[in-house]
Design a protein around this motif. Structure first.
Motif, short mmCIF file in Angstrom:
data_model
loop_
_atom_site.label_atom_id
_atom_site.label_comp_id
_atom_site.label_asym_id
_atom_site.label_seq_id
_atom_site.Cartn_x
_atom_site.Cartn_y
_atom_site.Cartn_z
N LEU A 133 0.67 -1.52 -9.95
CA LEU A 133 -0.64 -0.99 -9.55
C LEU A 133 -0.71 0.51 -9.82
O LEU A 133 -1.76 1.04 -10.19
CB LEU A 133 -0.91 -1.29 -8.07
N ASP A 134 0.41 1.21 -9.63
CA ASP A 134 0.46 2.63 -10.02
C ASP A 134 0.21 2.78 -11.51
O ASP A 134 -0.50 3.69 -11.95
CB ASP A 134 1.82 3.23 -9.68
N THR A 145 -6.86 2.83 -12.05
CA THR A 145 -8.11 2.22 -11.59
C THR A 145 -8.54 1.12 -12.56
O THR A 145 -9.73 0.87 -12.75
CB THR A 145 -9.22 3.27 -11.47
N ARG A 172 -7.05 1.22 -3.30
CA ARG A 172 -6.51 2.14 -4.30
C ARG A 172 -7.50 2.42 -5.41
O ARG A 172 -7.16 3.12 -6.37
CB ARG A 172 -5.22 1.55 -4.88
N THR A 197 -5.83 -4.53 -0.46
CA THR A 197 -4.95 -3.39 -0.71
C THR A 197 -5.26 -2.73 -2.05
O THR A 197 -5.29 -1.49 -2.15
CB THR A 197 -3.48 -3.85 -0.67
N ALA A 198 -5.49 -3.54 -3.07
CA ALA A 198 -5.80 -2.99 -4.39
C ALA A 198 -7.13 -2.25 -4.40
O ALA A 198 -7.27 -1.20 -5.04
CB ALA A 198 -5.79 -4.10 -5.44
N SER A 256 0.81 -1.21 0.00
CA SER A 256 0.00 0.00 0.00
C SER A 256 0.84 1.26 0.00
O SER A 256 0.34 2.35 -0.31
CB SER A 256 -0.93 0.01 1.22
N ASP A 268 2.20 2.33 2.81
CA ASP A 268 2.13 2.89 4.17
C ASP A 268 3.45 2.71 4.93
O ASP A 268 3.74 3.48 5.84
CB ASP A 268 1.00 2.22 4.95
N ARG A 282 3.66 -3.03 -6.60
CA ARG A 282 3.22 -1.68 -6.24
C ARG A 282 3.39 -0.72 -7.41
O ARG A 282 2.49 0.09 -7.72
CB ARG A 282 3.99 -1.17 -5.02
#
Length: 271
Positions: free
Chosen positions: A136-137, A141, A163, A159-160, A53, A55, A133
């Protein structure tokens, strides 16, 4: 027999704890940690949650360093073992003699045919988590398909979704984690997935990946194709013991090391 040389294969939780425990117990001899992962040792559970994530910074999952245990760190993979000579051979070309050898080599993720492939991920190492990660960026969406509804798949799905990514979780069993947690608890977890906006497909075995160069989808055995901008495969692991073939170390049918009630394979040499 005095013990002057201990070699530990595997620098994750088990290996690092053995190294720390030996020093805490007063062992002053030579100590070596062998692992091909340059980032080890670190804690794995946060990889599919806090690290994925963003974090947590990667440094937060560290379990320590070889230096603090006065151990020599070999960033290399074990390739073969000669118990008679008490020599471990590495893919770096090094040969490490030992008085005691600790097998803490862990597991490797199971994969699907066609892997590796751009856009398809496993989450086993810190580097895996950071690559996912970044991906996913990239997809924003878009659509993520997760193959496997175990703990890693469930955590990546959560987690996804946080986002804003569209998630489809595919599981061969009728209900994810039913075999481990029981039908009642698994059904409650399935409801949590649904409440979180995860599309859950149970009883849906996967036939393979779709896409020539980069992945574009996942094909199910019934012929359905699930479009995907990225795919995470979390279908379990297998023991990382291929390198023990021919060593005489006893393995079970799945590749696990057979040991006695004291976790010893050969009480004089290997644990």
């Amino acid at each position: 027999m005095s013990v002057d040389r201990v070699v530990i294969v595997g620098a994750s939780v088990a290996g690092s704890r053995v190294a720390a425990g030996l020093r805490d117990a007063g062992y002053t001899g030579s100590l070596a940690l062998v692992d091909p992962d340059p980032d080890a040792p670190y804690d794995r559970p946060p990889l599919s949650k806090q690290v994925l994530s963003g974090d947590w910074d990667p440094e937060r999952v560290s379990l320590g360093s070889a230096e603090q245990w006065e151990a020599r760190r070999h960033v290399a993979a074990a390739t073969s073992l000669d118990p008679a000579l008490r020599v471990l051979r590495l893919d770096s070309g090094e040969e490490l003699p030992y008085d005691r050898l600790v097998l803490a080599c862990g597991a490797l993720p199971r994969t699907l045919p066609g892997m590796p492939r751009p856009g398809v991920h496993v989450v086993r190492t810190l580097a895996d988590s950071l690559r996912l990660r970044d991906d996913l960026d990239r997809i924003g969406t878009g659509k993520l398909v997760i193959v496997g509804g175990g703990f890693v798949g469930a955590e990546v799905a959560s987690t996804a979704r946080a986002r804003g990514i569209g998630v489809t979780l595919v599981e061969a069993a009728a209900t994810p984690l039913a075999g481990l947690l029981g039908e009642e608890a698994a059904a409650e977890l399935a409801l949590l997935h649904a409440d979180n906006g995860v599309r859950l497909l149970g009883g849906a075995p996967v036939a393979g990946l779709v896409g020539d160069l980069e992945v574009t989808g996942v094909r199910l055995l019934d012929g359905t194709t699930l479009p995907a901008d990225a795919v995470v495969v979390g279908v379990g692991v297998r023991p990382a013991t291929d390198w023990l073939a021919g060593s005489g170390i006893p393995l079970d049918a799945d590749g696990g090391v057979l040991c006695d009630e004291h976790c010893a394979v050969d009480a004089d040499r290997t644990v």
